[in-house]
Design a protein around this motif. Structure first.
Motif, mmCIF file in Angstrom:
data_model
loop_
_atom_site.group_PDB
_atom_site.id
_atom_site.type_symbol
_atom_site.label_atom_id
_atom_site.label_comp_id
_atom_site.label_asym_id
_atom_site.label_seq_id
_atom_site.Cartn_x
_atom_site.Cartn_y
_atom_site.Cartn_z
ATOM 1 N N ASN A 36 -73.440 -20.171 -132.847
ATOM 2 C CA ASN A 36 -73.012 -19.056 -133.705
ATOM 3 C C ASN A 36 -74.030 -17.924 -133.649
ATOM 4 O OD1 ASN A 36 -70.659 -20.256 -134.540
ATOM 5 N ND2 ASN A 36 -71.489 -20.995 -136.495
ATOM 6 N N ALA A 40 -73.616 -14.153 -132.183
ATOM 7 C CA ALA A 40 -73.911 -12.977 -133.008
ATOM 8 C C ALA A 40 -75.009 -12.116 -132.378
ATOM 9 C CB ALA A 40 -74.309 -13.419 -134.414
ATOM 10 N N ASP A 61 -81.483 -16.252 -137.889
ATOM 11 C CA ASP A 61 -81.382 -15.423 -136.688
ATOM 12 C C ASP A 61 -81.445 -13.951 -137.037
ATOM 13 O OD1 ASP A 61 -78.755 -14.212 -137.093
ATOM 14 O OD2 ASP A 61 -77.895 -16.184 -136.662
ATOM 15 N N GLY A 65 -75.131 -10.557 -138.352
ATOM 16 C CA GLY A 65 -74.917 -10.837 -139.772
ATOM 17 C C GLY A 65 -73.428 -11.005 -140.064
ATOM 18 N N ILE A 66 -73.107 -11.405 -141.280
ATOM 19 C CA ILE A 66 -71.711 -11.605 -141.677
ATOM 20 C C ILE A 66 -71.399 -10.594 -142.777
ATOM 21 C CG2 ILE A 66 -70.043 -13.255 -142.626
ATOM 22 C CD1 ILE A 66 -71.955 -15.489 -141.616
ATOM 23 N N VAL A 74 -65.486 -17.573 -144.816
ATOM 24 C CA VAL A 74 -66.182 -17.960 -143.577
ATOM 25 C C VAL A 74 -66.227 -19.482 -143.393
ATOM 26 C CG1 VAL A 74 -68.586 -18.106 -144.370
ATOM 27 C CG2 VAL A 74 -68.081 -17.163 -142.123
ATOM 28 N N THR A 79 -61.242 -20.633 -139.552
ATOM 29 C CA THR A 79 -61.572 -19.234 -139.780
ATOM 30 C C THR A 79 -62.589 -18.836 -138.721
ATOM 31 O OG1 THR A 79 -61.360 -19.575 -142.132
ATOM 32 C CG2 THR A 79 -62.493 -17.581 -141.427
ATOM 33 N N THR A 80 -62.249 -17.827 -138.001
ATOM 34 C CA THR A 80 -63.170 -17.383 -136.965
ATOM 35 C C THR A 80 -63.002 -15.903 -136.728
ATOM 36 O OG1 THR A 80 -63.800 -17.599 -134.657
ATOM 37 C CG2 THR A 80 -61.533 -18.133 -135.172
ATOM 38 N N SER A 81 -64.093 -15.274 -136.412
ATOM 39 C CA SER A 81 -64.018 -13.857 -136.085
ATOM 40 C C SER A 81 -63.905 -13.668 -134.577
ATOM 41 C CB SER A 81 -65.280 -13.158 -136.608
ATOM 42 O OG SER A 81 -66.411 -13.731 -135.995
ATOM 43 N N LYS A 82 -63.836 -14.766 -133.872
ATOM 44 C CA LYS A 82 -63.951 -14.672 -132.414
ATOM 45 C C LYS A 82 -62.622 -14.816 -131.669
ATOM 46 C CE LYS A 82 -68.384 -16.666 -133.223
ATOM 47 N NZ LYS A 82 -69.103 -17.927 -133.332
ATOM 48 N N ARG A 98 -62.321 -24.440 -132.559
ATOM 49 C CA ARG A 98 -62.903 -23.195 -133.019
ATOM 50 C C ARG A 98 -62.814 -23.068 -134.530
ATOM 51 N NH1 ARG A 98 -65.953 -20.386 -129.396
ATOM 52 N NH2 ARG A 98 -66.913 -20.754 -131.365
ATOM 53 N N GLY A 99 -63.729 -22.323 -135.042
ATOM 54 C CA GLY A 99 -63.702 -22.016 -136.470
ATOM 55 C C GLY A 99 -63.794 -23.244 -137.352
ATOM 56 N N GLU A 100 -64.446 -24.287 -136.878
ATOM 57 C CA GLU A 100 -64.477 -25.511 -137.635
ATOM 58 C C GLU A 100 -65.871 -25.936 -138.053
ATOM 59 O OE1 GLU A 100 -61.759 -29.481 -137.481
ATOM 60 O OE2 GLU A 100 -62.379 -28.583 -135.600
ATOM 61 N N ALA A 101 -66.849 -25.379 -137.403
ATOM 62 C CA ALA A 101 -68.209 -25.860 -137.610
ATOM 63 C C ALA A 101 -68.682 -25.678 -139.049
ATOM 64 C CB ALA A 101 -69.164 -25.177 -136.644
ATOM 65 N N LEU A 102 -68.646 -24.448 -139.528
ATOM 66 C CA LEU A 102 -69.154 -24.200 -140.879
ATOM 67 C C LEU A 102 -68.327 -24.937 -141.925
ATOM 68 C CD1 LEU A 102 -70.238 -20.437 -140.903
ATOM 69 C CD2 LEU A 102 -71.639 -22.507 -140.606
ATOM 70 N N THR A 146 -78.742 -13.651 -140.070
ATOM 71 C CA THR A 146 -78.157 -14.691 -140.909
ATOM 72 C C THR A 146 -79.081 -15.884 -141.017
ATOM 73 O OG1 THR A 146 -75.970 -14.003 -140.132
ATOM 74 C CG2 THR A 146 -76.120 -16.183 -141.180
HETATM 75 P P1 ADP Z 1 -66.568 -20.163 -134.752
HETATM 76 O O1 ADP Z 1 -67.969 -20.076 -134.289
HETATM 77 O O2 ADP Z 1 -65.741 -21.003 -133.859
HETATM 78 O O3 ADP Z 1 -65.936 -18.843 -135.034
HETATM 79 P P2 ADP Z 1 -67.737 -21.290 -137.040
HETATM 80 O O4 ADP Z 1 -67.231 -22.150 -138.148
HETATM 81 O O5 ADP Z 1 -68.852 -21.824 -136.247
HETATM 82 O O6 ADP Z 1 -66.530 -20.967 -136.112
HETATM 83 O O7 ADP Z 1 -68.130 -19.916 -137.645
HETATM 84 C C1 ADP Z 1 -67.195 -19.221 -138.406
HETATM 85 C C2 ADP Z 1 -67.478 -17.736 -138.421
HETATM 86 O O8 ADP Z 1 -68.637 -17.455 -139.171
HETATM 87 C C3 ADP Z 1 -67.738 -17.159 -137.062
HETATM 88 O O9 ADP Z 1 -66.566 -16.779 -136.402
HETATM 89 C C4 ADP Z 1 -68.591 -15.954 -137.392
HETATM 90 O O10 ADP Z 1 -67.788 -14.846 -137.692
HETATM 91 C C5 ADP Z 1 -69.315 -16.360 -138.630
HETATM 92 N N1 ADP Z 1 -70.687 -16.797 -138.328
HETATM 93 C C6 ADP Z 1 -71.153 -18.045 -138.332
HETATM 94 N N2 ADP Z 1 -72.477 -18.084 -138.073
HETATM 95 C C7 ADP Z 1 -72.851 -16.809 -137.876
HETATM 96 C C8 ADP Z 1 -74.102 -16.170 -137.555
HETATM 97 N N3 ADP Z 1 -75.223 -16.870 -137.384
HETATM 98 N N4 ADP Z 1 -74.135 -14.819 -137.456
HETATM 99 C C9 ADP Z 1 -72.997 -14.111 -137.616
HETATM 100 N N5 ADP Z 1 -71.815 -14.660 -137.911
HETATM 101 C C10 ADP Z 1 -71.711 -15.980 -138.057
#
Ligand code: ADP
Ligand code: MG
Length: 675
Positions: A36, A40, A61, A65-66, A74, A79-82, A98-102, A146
């Protein structure tokens, strides 16, 4: 009970179980978070852990940022911004879920995010439980980027928590993940430290290189033995780049840094395939260091890979693996000059004198190889059996008349010969004969400077047989012809000690006539009827040598008495007695090969013939009692030290096979290791 409540409970449990599958241990969570941060665009990633990440796993890092508005969602699943369009799913699929880690992390730990974007006036801090904010984000101080803190991992999953009982093991895994990403993302600076400690476990500078980071993290030993690998294949649509260790290096356990499409993964199929190639280069049970970055068309990577299943599979796997295998083999072959081991490069001669000549002259007198500018590492040395080297020093010395202790390496015997320390040393006679002085100066002018240096600084490795030995100079190994070298040595000593020899007394004087008759009976003499009767020839030999008697005795300590008996021979080197089998032929050849008419030629040919008799003989052992290995002792402790001290090797030794470079020890060492 209302059915809805049960449903809700179900969902929490299911999520937790699912999250526990995604995040199995701290290093899995860390890997997601590092990715992540890299996504970013961070150029600095700092990881802080407590109890191997079980108590605290924090990553800071300096990325984008978010946005504050996004903080609410988030941590929601998917949920993903990617990912903007559905089509992206296949091209980004290498990253698995995707979008599952957090979201997953928030189900099994206390998650706190502090983040600030470039256009925000302050940072915002938010905490999560089960994907949801625990309260509205709070403004706080902070730099752009972040920070994500994961605390008390698996606080709510007792079974998982119990399965992970060793913080130090978890810390090791965390360090492994950080170091691998640091090598693969060398432009980004990484640090890893334990909370509350000032020193870092890992620290890489920004804008570094993969090799520099390998050196920092895995050490200089491996870093200097790396080969760059780069393969591209349009048909199979893949690209590999990275660094692999050469055959000089090995470790007990294979170190394999594998990134596929920039994600740290494992492929045991690829690992095994590469290890097969190394098996023929490395010692048994030793393994290489490998860092490979493989890029494959995203649609060719198995999209059903679970995030924790590091093991990946991809389309055309076997073909791609085979290509990589070939590339590795080519690399190893290319750098392995020990393959030319048997091609027997002749020494200099053609080459100009070795590089070290000039500096060597300046440090005259020092013959310890450690003094050399270029350091020779232990692994570059030939290993001989040390017992072999040392024990024979204690073997009894060859039987001889005087029994005084001998100087180990002839370093301080002023003049050769006449030894007994109880006897006063005779005053050295100065020789003014122009013939002798001319012959001596010829030795100097025809001396090969490079070979002289090699001889002077050599390490004696061992005898192959009476004729050949191995010596080491620098990291080169030479097969030396002891016969020719010792012949030259005796020739030179006969000239330089002319008129100053000690006496080697025969216990029973030998009749020159009988010696001549024995020689004439030998096939080697080439005698035939036309030469006349052997008896007559023998008589002639006696009379000729008797007539030269006074001169021979005076200059060479070779005494023939009035009765025609040979009484003494020159004592050329302390403790050395020539092989007496050669005596008859020596006597014969003194008559046939020496030019007795011209002074200079006479001395030259006489010395040549005498050295021919004195040299270490090719076939028969110089000392008969082979059981005691006396010939080996003599060669190692008498002949080579004397050569080291004074032999001036003539130019032609560099072209003939007197000095044969047979290996560069760096390579040879590997050969030995493999046995
Ligand atoms: P993914 O990486 O697949 O999008 P994650 O659950 O890992 O899913 O992260 C969700 C979202 O949180 C990311 O899409 C991103 O927008 C935001 N994010 C997570 N970590 C960071 C980071 N270190 N810096 C900026 N944005 C982050
Ligand atoms: Mg992610």
């Amino acid at each position: 009970m209302e059915p809805g409540k049960i449903k809700k409970l179900d969902e929490v449990v299911v999520n937790r179980i699912a999250a526990g599958e995604v995040v199995q241990r701290p290093c899995n969570a860390l890997k997601e978070m590092i990715e992540n941060s890299l996504d970013a665009k961070a150029t600095q990633i700092q990881v802080t852990v407590k109890q191997g990440g079980l108590k605290l796993l924090q990553i800071q890092d300096n990325g984008t940022g978010i946005r504050k508005d996004d903080l609410e969602i988030v941590c929601e699943r998917f949920t993903t911004s990617k990912l903007r369009e559905f089509e992206d799913l296949t091209s980004i699929a290498t990253y698995g879920f995707r979008g599952e880690a957090l979201a997953s992390i928030s189900h099994v730990a206390h998650l706190t995010i502090t983040t600030r974007t470039s256009d925000s006036k302050c940072a915002w801090k938010a905490s999560y439980v089960d994907s949801k904010l625990t309260g509205s984000p709070k403004p706080c101080a902070g730099n752009q980027g972040t920070q994500i803190s994961v605390e008390d991992l698996f606080y709510n999953v007792a079974t998982r928590r119990k399965a992970l009982k060793s913080p130090s093991e978890e810390h090791g895994k965390v360090a492994e993940v950080v170091s691998r990403y640091a090598v693969h993302n060398s432009k980004v600076s990484f640090t890893l430290k334990k909370q509350g400690e000032n020193s870092t476990d890992i620290r890489t500078p920004p804008n570094s290189t993969a090799v520099d980071n390998i050196r920092l993290i895995f050490g200089p030993t491996v870093a200097k033995e790396l080969l760059e690998l780069s393969v591209e294949d349009d048909k199979l649509k893949f690209k590999v780049s990275g660094y692999i260790s050469n055959a000089n290096y090995s470790v007990k356990k294979c170190v394999f840094l594998l990134f596929i499409n920039h994600r740290l993964v494992d492929s045991s199929a690829l690992r095994k395939a590469i290890e097969t190639v190394y098996a023929s280069y490395l010692p048994k049970n030793n393994h290489p260091f490998l860092y490979l970055s493989l890029e494959i068309a995203p649609q060719n990577v198995d999209v059903n890979v679970h995030p924790t299943k590091h093991e990946v599979h991809f389309l055309h796997e076997e073909l791609i693996i085979e290509k990589i295998q070939q590339a590795v083999e080519t690399k190893l072959l290319g750098c392995n000059s020990s393959r030319t081991f048997y091609t027997q490069a002749l020494l200099p001669g053609a080459n100009p004198a070795p590089e070290s000549v000039n500096e060597k002259n300046e440090q005259e007198g020092s013959n310890i190889s450690g003094d050399k500018k270029e350091k020779i590492y232990a692994h570059q040395m030939v290993r001989t059996d040390s017992r072999d080297q040392k024990l024979d020093k204690f073997l009894s010395r060859p039987a001889k008349n005087n029994s005084e202790p001998m100087d180990e390496d002839f370093e301080d015997t002023g003049d050769t010969g006449k030894s007994s320390s109880s006897d006063p040393k005779p005053v050295r006679r100065e020789i003014k004969l122009t013939s002798i002085l001319a012959l001596i100066s010829e030795l100097e002018t025809s001396c090969h400077v490079g070979l002289r240096e090699s001889l002077k600084n050599m390490t004696f490795v061992g005898c192959v047989n009476p004729q050949y030995a191995l010596i080491q100079h620098g990291n080169k190994l030479y097969l030396t012809n002891t016969s020719s070298l010792s012949e030259e040595l005796f020739y030179q000593l006969l000239l330089t000690d002319f008129g100053n020899f000690g006496v080697l007394k025969l216990s029973t004087p030998a009749s020159v006539k009988e010696l001549a008759l024995i020689a004439l009976d030998l096939e080697e003499s080439g005698w035939s009827e036309s030469d006349g009767k052997k008896e007559d020839l023998a008589e002639y030999i006696v009379s000729l040598l008797k007539s030269k008697g006074p001169m021979l005795e005076d200059y060479f300590s070779l005494k023939i008495d009035d009765d025609g008996n040979l009484c003494t021979l020159p004592y050329v080197i302390d403790d050395y007695v020539p092989a007496m089998e050669g005596l008859p032929m020596y006597i014969l050849r003194l008559t046939t090969e020496v030019d007795w008419d011209n002074e200079k030629d006479c001395f030259q040919t006489f010395c040549r013939e005498t050295s021919r008799f004195y040299r270490i003989q090719r076939n028969n052992e110089p000392m008969k009692d082979d059981a005691d290995n006396n010939w080996k002792w003599t060669i190692e402790h008498i002949i080579y030290p004397a050569m080291r001290k004074s032999l001036l090797p003539p130019q032609h030794f560099a072209q003939d096979t007197t000095f044969l470079q047979i290996a560069n020890l760096t390579d040879l060492y590997r050969v030995f290791e493999r046995c």
